[in-house]
Design an enzyme around this catalytic site. Structure first.
Site, PDB file in Angstrom:
ATOM      1  N   PRO A  35      -2.507   0.983  19.378  1.00  0.00           N
ATOM      2  CA  PRO A  35      -2.653   0.222  17.957  1.00  0.00           C
ATOM      3  C   PRO A  35      -2.568   1.826  16.772  1.00  0.00           C
ATOM      4  CG  PRO A  35      -4.865  -0.318  18.635  1.00  0.00           C
ATOM      5  CD  PRO A  35      -4.058   0.214  19.570  1.00  0.00           C
ATOM      6  N   HIS A  60       0.864  -1.099  -0.155  1.00  0.00           N
ATOM      7  CA  HIS A  60      -0.292  -0.193   0.167  1.00  0.00           C
ATOM      8  C   HIS A  60       0.945   1.174  -0.117  1.00  0.00           C
ATOM      9  CE1 HIS A  60      -3.769  -1.419   1.580  1.00  0.00           C
ATOM     10  NE2 HIS A  60      -3.277  -2.658  -0.152  1.00  0.00           N
ATOM     11  N   TYR A 100      -8.187   5.066   8.095  1.00  0.00           N
ATOM     12  CA  TYR A 100      -8.471   5.919   9.799  1.00  0.00           C
ATOM     13  C   TYR A 100      -9.657   7.003   9.873  1.00  0.00           C
ATOM     14  CZ  TYR A 100      -4.417   3.416  10.372  1.00  0.00           C
ATOM     15  OH  TYR A 100      -3.273   2.659  10.280  1.00  0.00           O
ATOM     16  N   LYS A 102       2.105   0.462  15.243  1.00  0.00           N
ATOM     17  CA  LYS A 102       3.743   0.593  15.129  1.00  0.00           C
ATOM     18  C   LYS A 102       3.907  -1.008  16.022  1.00  0.00           C
ATOM     19  CE  LYS A 102       5.310   3.746  12.891  1.00  0.00           C
ATOM     20  NZ  LYS A 102       5.052   3.075  11.448  1.00  0.00           N
ATOM     21  N   TYR A 154       4.052   6.772   9.576  1.00  0.00           N
ATOM     22  CA  TYR A 154       3.423   6.054   9.339  1.00  0.00           C
ATOM     23  C   TYR A 154       4.361   4.752   8.232  1.00  0.00           C
ATOM     24  CZ  TYR A 154      -0.770   3.448   8.266  1.00  0.00           C
ATOM     25  OH  TYR A 154      -1.747   1.803   7.907  1.00  0.00           O
TER      26      TYR A 154
HETATM   27  P1  FAD Z   1       4.813 -10.778  21.733  1.00  0.00           P
HETATM   28  O1  FAD Z   1       3.716 -11.347  20.656  1.00  0.00           O
HETATM   29  O2  FAD Z   1       3.307 -10.848  23.106  1.00  0.00           O
HETATM   30  O3  FAD Z   1       4.869 -12.371  21.919  1.00  0.00           O
HETATM   31  C1  FAD Z   1       5.189 -12.297  23.585  1.00  0.00           C
HETATM   32  C2  FAD Z   1       5.436 -14.131  23.890  1.00  0.00           C
HETATM   33  O4  FAD Z   1       6.087 -15.170  24.870  1.00  0.00           O
HETATM   34  C3  FAD Z   1       3.820 -15.181  23.644  1.00  0.00           C
HETATM   35  O5  FAD Z   1       3.530 -15.622  22.370  1.00  0.00           O
HETATM   36  C4  FAD Z   1       4.107 -15.279  24.886  1.00  0.00           C
HETATM   37  O6  FAD Z   1       2.747 -16.392  25.033  1.00  0.00           O
HETATM   38  C5  FAD Z   1       5.058 -15.450  25.879  1.00  0.00           C
HETATM   39  N1  FAD Z   1       5.607 -15.239  26.808  1.00  0.00           N
HETATM   40  C6  FAD Z   1       4.970 -14.344  27.471  1.00  0.00           C
HETATM   41  N2  FAD Z   1       5.678 -14.579  29.000  1.00  0.00           N
HETATM   42  C7  FAD Z   1       5.643 -16.000  28.887  1.00  0.00           C
HETATM   43  C8  FAD Z   1       6.881 -16.604  30.073  1.00  0.00           C
HETATM   44  N3  FAD Z   1       6.710 -15.684  31.634  1.00  0.00           N
HETATM   45  N4  FAD Z   1       7.388 -17.432  29.954  1.00  0.00           N
HETATM   46  C9  FAD Z   1       7.363 -18.255  28.468  1.00  0.00           C
HETATM   47  N5  FAD Z   1       6.522 -17.011  27.835  1.00  0.00           N
HETATM   48  C10 FAD Z   1       6.035 -16.000  27.747  1.00  0.00           C
HETATM   49  N6  FAD Z   1      -0.125  -4.352  16.783  1.00  0.00           N
HETATM   50  C11 FAD Z   1      -0.496  -3.159  15.807  1.00  0.00           C
HETATM   51  O7  FAD Z   1       0.695  -2.718  15.243  1.00  0.00           O
HETATM   52  N7  FAD Z   1      -1.918  -3.475  15.238  1.00  0.00           N
HETATM   53  C12 FAD Z   1      -2.795  -4.096  15.451  1.00  0.00           C
HETATM   54  O8  FAD Z   1      -3.517  -4.444  15.145  1.00  0.00           O
HETATM   55  C13 FAD Z   1      -2.110  -4.485  17.503  1.00  0.00           C
HETATM   56  N8  FAD Z   1      -3.623  -5.377  17.557  1.00  0.00           N
HETATM   57  C14 FAD Z   1      -3.117  -6.136  18.914  1.00  0.00           C
HETATM   58  C15 FAD Z   1      -3.736  -6.862  20.140  1.00  0.00           C
HETATM   59  C16 FAD Z   1      -3.665  -6.888  20.644  1.00  0.00           C
HETATM   60  C17 FAD Z   1      -4.760  -8.036  22.116  1.00  0.00           C
HETATM   61  C18 FAD Z   1      -1.967  -7.536  21.621  1.00  0.00           C
HETATM   62  C19 FAD Z   1      -2.313  -7.852  22.954  1.00  0.00           C
HETATM   63  C20 FAD Z   1      -1.321  -6.691  20.314  1.00  0.00           C
HETATM   64  C21 FAD Z   1      -2.024  -5.866  19.157  1.00  0.00           C
HETATM   65  N9  FAD Z   1      -0.510  -5.717  18.200  1.00  0.00           N
HETATM   66  C22 FAD Z   1      -1.125  -4.543  17.953  1.00  0.00           C
HETATM   67  C23 FAD Z   1       0.663  -5.349  19.282  1.00  0.00           C
HETATM   68  C24 FAD Z   1       1.619  -6.680  18.818  1.00  0.00           C
HETATM   69  O9  FAD Z   1       0.897  -7.139  18.061  1.00  0.00           O
HETATM   70  C25 FAD Z   1       2.617  -6.276  19.527  1.00  0.00           C
HETATM   71  O10 FAD Z   1       3.247  -4.954  19.276  1.00  0.00           O
HETATM   72  C26 FAD Z   1       3.661  -7.661  19.052  1.00  0.00           C
HETATM   73  O11 FAD Z   1       2.818  -9.279  18.720  1.00  0.00           O
HETATM   74  C27 FAD Z   1       4.438  -7.798  19.858  1.00  0.00           C
HETATM   75  O12 FAD Z   1       5.563  -8.750  19.654  1.00  0.00           O
HETATM   76  P2  FAD Z   1       6.562  -9.397  20.649  1.00  0.00           P
HETATM   77  O13 FAD Z   1       7.197 -11.178  20.044  1.00  0.00           O
HETATM   78  O14 FAD Z   1       6.944  -8.217  21.690  1.00  0.00           O
HETATM   79  O15 FAD Z   1       5.364 -10.110  21.842  1.00  0.00           O
HETATM   80  C1  DHB Z   2      -4.082  -3.206  11.532  1.00  0.00           C
HETATM   81  C2  DHB Z   2      -3.881  -2.637  12.881  1.00  0.00           C
HETATM   82  C3  DHB Z   2      -3.703  -1.133  12.977  1.00  0.00           C
HETATM   83  O1  DHB Z   2      -3.091  -0.775  13.992  1.00  0.00           O
HETATM   84  C4  DHB Z   2      -3.364  -1.075  12.533  1.00  0.00           C
HETATM   85  O2  DHB Z   2      -2.971   0.804  12.492  1.00  0.00           O
HETATM   86  C5  DHB Z   2      -3.648  -0.157  10.707  1.00  0.00           C
HETATM   87  C6  DHB Z   2      -4.361  -1.990  10.236  1.00  0.00           C
HETATM   88  C7  DHB Z   2      -4.881  -4.306  11.144  1.00  0.00           C
HETATM   89  O3  DHB Z   2      -4.868  -5.293  12.458  1.00  0.00           O
HETATM   90  O4  DHB Z   2      -5.183  -4.710  10.077  1.00  0.00           O
END
Ligand code: FAD
Ligand code: DHB
Length: 390
Positions: free
Chosen positions: A293, A72, A201, A297, A385
């Site tokens: 969100p 995009h 948005y 980012k 962005y």
């Molecule tokens: P995570 O993906 O959280 O991975 C952490 C991992 O560690 C998990 O698998 C967990 O099970 C594991 N873990 C935790 N504690 C322990 C432990 N004690 N022992 C062993 N393993 C453990 N970002 C966006 O940009 N757009 C979105 O729409 C968006 N929606 C989201 C919706 C939700 C509900 C959440 C929670 C986050 C969302 N995010 C979104 C943020 C994005 O998904 C995260 O920033 C991203 O997943 C970060 O990756 P990570 O690997 O750092 O953490």
């Molecule tokens: C999506 C999530 C976001 O937080 C965003 O800013 C744009 C797209 C998505 O889940 O597609």
């Protein structure tokens, strides 16, 4: 057993780090609390910066992403039903983002780790860290009722906001910053055609809405809801009606309804923990910071942390150069705060806080009007962005 790097968590940050180390010959073990199916089923982000795409290409886990990801070059911002286009590609000298779900990226990374003989211990319970201030740290965990211990050189806590890594750091060394917003996002995945060619948005008197997509046949839409709302409060009909209202009459007619196959509410929060390292322990991704969100980012920030951390670990293991590890927190945190600022700014401009009839409310509206009326404003938005360089 000794392993150079123990990684806690098999989210995007842990998996990406493990693979970046692997291609430079550095072994790691990933300890993950949940099972594989759970990790692969979590529905989260959908927009990848090209820096994140570049890391997937660097490790060679890009076949499906290249084939199925959608590029995009812009986004739409709708204000009270009127759509404005932000042509990111033109404003940033040709940069784009890629639509590819975090779920798919996670599946690809797990498959690649396992295909390359990577060690992921799923359902590792009671993970605990010992000796992070010594040069002989170790990690204990329980698997199938048996206790295990791994000695290592470094520990990477990629275990998300609720993980054990950050909580192991001495409280008096950690400074945290937090903002909780008085609303959440109700997110829906549905089998339907996207509303437009790019994401919309929308800022409306009834609240924020976002029309995103996962493919030409699957949409991901969100609406701002009060923090207290429960998923039972939102029937599919109520969701579609609210989305159409917030898009305004012209775009409402473009909304394609389809079978809703996932619906959840996520709270919005800004959070930063400093520093991102202590002794032999390094935090990456949501373990160290959370962004609301708006602006997509979270996942991309996890990827940039892991880029810095992998470079630092590679310099240590391949050249015995520890400077990168010493500078990791400072380097990562500088980029983190810029993404925190952008996510807070997008959230505040586009959501309704219930104080619209006040000085703060009027200033937020003026900011949005200014950004959309000025090339400088639009360029600022576009540059952030598509993602700041790392
Ligand atoms: P995570 O993906 O959280 O991975 C952490 C991992 O560690 C998990 O698998 C967990 O099970 C594991 N873990 C935790 N504690 C322990 C432990 N004690 N022992 C062993 N393993 C453990 N970002 C966006 O940009 N757009 C979105 O729409 C968006 N929606 C989201 C919706 C939700 C509900 C959440 C929670 C986050 C969302 N995010 C979104 C943020 C994005 O998904 C995260 O920033 C991203 O997943 C970060 O990756 P990570 O690997 O750092 O953490
Ligand atoms: C999506 C999530 C976001 O937080 C965003 O800013 C744009 C797209 C998505 O889940 O597609």
């Amino acid at each position: 057993m000794h392993v150079p790097v123990v990684i806690i968590g098999s989210g995007p940050s842990g998996l990406l780090l493990s693979h970046l180390l692997h291609i430079r010959g550095i072994a790691s073990v990933i300890l993950e609390r949940k099972n594989r199916q759970h990790v692969e089923g979590r529905i989260r982000a959908g927009v990848l910066e090209m820096g994140t795409v570049g890391l997937m290409r660097k490790i060679g886990v890009d076949q499906r992403m290249n084939a199925e990801g959608i590029l995009h070059g812009g986004i739409y911002i709708s204000v009270d039903g009127k759509r404005h286009h932000i042509n990111m590609k033109a404003l940033t000298g040709g940069q784009t983002v890629m639509i590819y779900g975090q779920t798919e990226l996670t599946k690809d990374l797990i498959a690649a780790r396992l295909a390359h003989g990577g060690d992921i211990v799923f359902e590792a319970e009671d993970v605990s860290l010992q000796g992070i201030e010594s040069d002989k740290p170790s990690v204990r965990y329980v698997k199938d009722g048996a206790e295990h211990q791994l000695s290592c050189d470094y520990i990477a806590a990629c275990d998300g906001y609720h993980g054990v890594g950050r909580r192991t750091m001495p409280e008096n060394r950690l400074k945290t910053f937090e903002r909780v917003y008085p609303f959440g996002w109700l997110g829906v995945l549905a089998k339907a055609k996207p509303v437009a060619d790019e994401l919309i948005y929308a800022s409306h008197a009834r609240g924020f809405a976002l029309c995103s997509m996962r493919s030409e046949t699957v949409v991901r839409h969100y609406v701002q809801v009060p923090s207290e709302d429960k998923i039972e409060d939102w029937s599919d009909d109520r969701f579609w009606n609210e989305l159409r209202t917030r898009l305004g009459p012209d775009d409402a007619s473009l909304v394609n309804e389809g079978e809703v196959f996932e619906k959840s509410i996520a709270p919005l929060r800004s959070f930063v923990a400093e520093p991102m390292s202590h002794g032999r322990l390094f935090l990456a991704g949501d373990a160290a910071h959370i962004v609301p969100p708006t602006g997509a980012k979270g996942l991309n920030l996890a990827a940039s942390d892991v880029h810095y951390l992998s470079e630092a670990l590679i310099a240590k293991f391949c050249e015995n150069d520890e400077r990168g590890l010493a500078q990791y927190s400072q380097k990562a945190i500088a980029r983190v705060w810029k993404a925190e600022r952008f996510s807070w700014w997008m959230t505040s401009m586009l959501h309704r806080f219930g104080d619209e009839d006040s000085f703060d409310g009027r200033v937020r509206r003026a900011e949005l009007d200014y950004v959309l009326s000025s090339d400088a404003g639009k360029t600022t938005l576009a540059e952030n962005y598509v993602g700041l360089p790392f």
